[in-house]
Motif scaffolding. Structure first.
Motif, short mmCIF file in Angstrom:
data_model
loop_
_atom_site.label_atom_id
_atom_site.label_comp_id
_atom_site.label_asym_id
_atom_site.label_seq_id
_atom_site.Cartn_x
_atom_site.Cartn_y
_atom_site.Cartn_z
N TYR A 162 -3.10 0.07 4.50
CA TYR A 162 -3.01 1.43 3.80
C TYR A 162 -2.27 1.80 2.62
O TYR A 162 -2.81 2.35 1.82
CB TYR A 162 -2.60 2.22 5.30
CG TYR A 162 -2.44 3.69 4.63
CD1 TYR A 162 -3.48 4.91 5.29
CD2 TYR A 162 -1.40 4.25 4.22
CE1 TYR A 162 -3.33 5.88 5.23
CE2 TYR A 162 -1.41 5.83 4.11
CZ TYR A 162 -2.52 6.57 4.56
OH TYR A 162 -2.55 7.98 4.38
N ARG A 340 -9.22 4.12 -0.09
CA ARG A 340 -8.55 2.98 0.87
C ARG A 340 -7.98 3.59 2.12
O ARG A 340 -8.07 2.80 3.19
CB ARG A 340 -7.37 2.42 0.01
CG ARG A 340 -6.34 1.64 0.94
CD ARG A 340 -5.63 0.75 -0.41
NE ARG A 340 -6.31 -0.25 -0.88
CZ ARG A 340 -6.45 -1.47 -0.56
NH1 ARG A 340 -6.09 -1.70 0.89
NH2 ARG A 340 -7.23 -2.21 -1.11
N LYS A 341 -7.40 4.66 1.89
CA LYS A 341 -6.83 5.36 3.18
C LYS A 341 -7.67 5.84 4.56
O LYS A 341 -7.42 5.43 5.49
CB LYS A 341 -5.76 6.69 2.95
CG LYS A 341 -4.86 6.19 1.82
CD LYS A 341 -3.84 7.24 1.61
CE LYS A 341 -2.73 6.88 1.08
NZ LYS A 341 -2.68 6.40 -0.48
N THR A 344 -9.22 2.58 5.82
CA THR A 344 -8.29 1.79 6.67
C THR A 344 -8.02 2.35 8.01
O THR A 344 -8.15 1.44 9.06
CB THR A 344 -6.93 1.85 6.02
OG1 THR A 344 -6.85 1.32 4.55
CG2 THR A 344 -5.87 0.95 6.80
#
Ligand code: PHE
Length: 457
Positions: A162, A340-341, A344
């Motif tokens: 993350y 990305r967060k 993830t």
């Protein structure tokens, strides 16, 4: 085009992260027990040979694919070819990331759980290996225990991914890898200084060639893939964050050396201890969970050493798990435009769901088997014994024959001008290994894994 794709902050950052991926349960949990089952020293020599002639050449190819394309496995192939087949090979890597992480995190969860067991002093009354085994069985049949630690491990892994390449994976690896090395060296010294440790050293140093058969050779070859994180795009993905100024070949060599040295040190630490208390080195997959607590229980300072040992195992597993999740996340980020967060959290959750039946394979689902294999066994077999060698084989073929070797060389040369100009024979040797030796040998392993051949040499 992609905006602001992250890069490693430094070459050493890449080396530590990639070594962190390579060094994992494979080195500390798996390598000692397969070496123990297959004759010790003689097996280790064959394993070293496999690492050098297959592992290293394919590792260079895989990192190069990533560094050149700056993409995840699917995006990497998509950038270099229009063929659906090859893009599918990248897709197989992403699927393998899901699969391997789902069962890997279950075992890693045991490692964390064992730190706690060690801390509360549960190992102190383990007088024999049998008591330790019994304790192990009671833990893995305890559903809240096994699912709880599996969940905890997944959350920690997700946290690093993350945070991203530099702030999460690179920083985490830079802190954890040196700790891992120090812990392992302490454990090795402890092992060597135990009374009766010579027997363990002899086991590691005196080859017993009678134990080597086709099966042992194939296990050594297969393990070379698993331990180097090869064949599913983890090294490709890590390579995609590498700068064109860095030398791919020398980085690969350093990763291979670190991974191998750590496996050997782990072997010394574990076998000297196991022999010193007279336990069986060929105890199989349970070797460290069944014997290490009993070994340490009998040893001066064993309380502390068992905490150190399972911390070491957890750290090693964590840096490997990050690379598995990163493959999946990179695909969603590069190719599907997720951030990305979100990627993830969502994909970590999917892996968690997929891992649940693996965790339950040791208890309520233990009797649900297919060809005698539990869900856990099936996922492990499919990913480790089929997808990894198949992926490695196809990567060797792609880089060796499909990409165009002049382009391969031009890309490999970037950052490695000195090597190309002064040691051209190194490159020629790599080419020979990658094009001829590795594919043929991997193909044999693969046929064996599929049960198509039971080699009779
Ligand atoms: N190399 C890791 C280990 O030895 C396992 C792994 C395999 C990690 C494939 C990533 C990809 O434990």
């Amino acid at each position: 085009m992609q905006k602001n794709r992250e890069q490693w902050n430094s070459k050493i950052g890449f080396i530590l992260a990639a070594s962190g991926s390579a060094i994992g349960l494979g080195n500390i949990w798996k390598f000692p027990y397969i070496a123990g089952e297959n004759g010790g020293a003689s097996f280790i020599l064959i394993y070293l040979f496999c690492i050098a002639i297959i592992g290293l050449p394919v590792l260079i190819a895989e990192i190069l694919l990533g560094r050149t394309t700056q993409r995840n496995p699917v995006g990497a192939f998509r950038k270099l070819t229009e063929s659906k087949f090859w893009i599918g090979v990248g897709g197989m890597g992403v699927v393998s990331g899901f699969l391997i992480l789902s069962f890997y995190a279950v075992i890693a969860g045991w490692a964390i759980g064992y730190i706690v067991e060690a801390l509360v002093g549960n190992f102190s009354h383990f007088s024999t290996g049998a008591v330790a085994s019994e304790h192990f069985n009671s833990l893995v049949t305890d559903i809240p225990w096994i699912v709880g630690y599996f969940t905890l491990f997944m959350i920690i892994t997700m946290l690093f991914v993350y945070l991203g390449i530099q702030k999460g994976i690179e920083r985490g690896s830079k802190i954890m890898m040196p700790i891992l090395l120090v812990l392992l060296v302490i454990l090795m010294i402890r092992g060597i200084t135990l009374e009766g440790s010579e027997e363990g050293l002899a086991f590691l140093l005196n080859p017993d060639w009678s134990k080597i058969d086709a099966q042992a050779i194939l296990i050594a070859l297969g393990h070379a893939f698993f331990t180097l994180s090869l064949g599913m795009g983890a090294m490709l993905t890590y390579g995609s964050y590498m700068s064109k100024k860095d030398n791919v070949a020398s980085a690969a060599l350093q990763i291979v050396i670190l991974d191998t040295v750590i496996a050997l040190i782990a072997g010394v630490a574990i076998f000297t201890s196991v022999f010193a208390v007279g336990l069986d080195p060929s105890a199989g997959p349970g070797l460290i969970f069944h014997t290490i607590p009993a070994v340490f229980a009998k040893m001066p300072g064993g309380y502390y050493f068992s905490i150190l040992f399972f911390s070491l195992l957890s750290i090693a597993a964590l840096t490997s798990a990050m690379s598995l999740l990163e493959v999946v996340v990179a695909f969603f980020v590069d190719d599907l435009g997720w951030n990305r967060k979100k990627a993830t959290i969502a994909m970590g959750f999917v892996v968690f769901l997929l891992g649940l039946p693996s965790a339950l394979s040791f208890n309520i689902l233990a009797d649900y088997t297919l060809f005698g294999k539990t869900f856990f066994d099936i996922i492990d077999f499919l990913a480790s014994n089929i997808f990894l060698p198949l992926g490695g084989f196809l990567i060797a073929i792609f880089v060796g024959y499909v990409w165009g070797f002049d382009k391969v060389l031009a890309n490999l040369r970037e950052g490695a001008e000195n090597l190309f100009d002064n040691y051209p024979y190194v490159i020629t040797t790599w080419k020979f290994f990658l094009k001829y030796l590795s594919p043929v040998l991997i193909f044999i392993v693969l046929l064996h894994s599929l049960g198509i051949i039971d080699l009779i040499f």
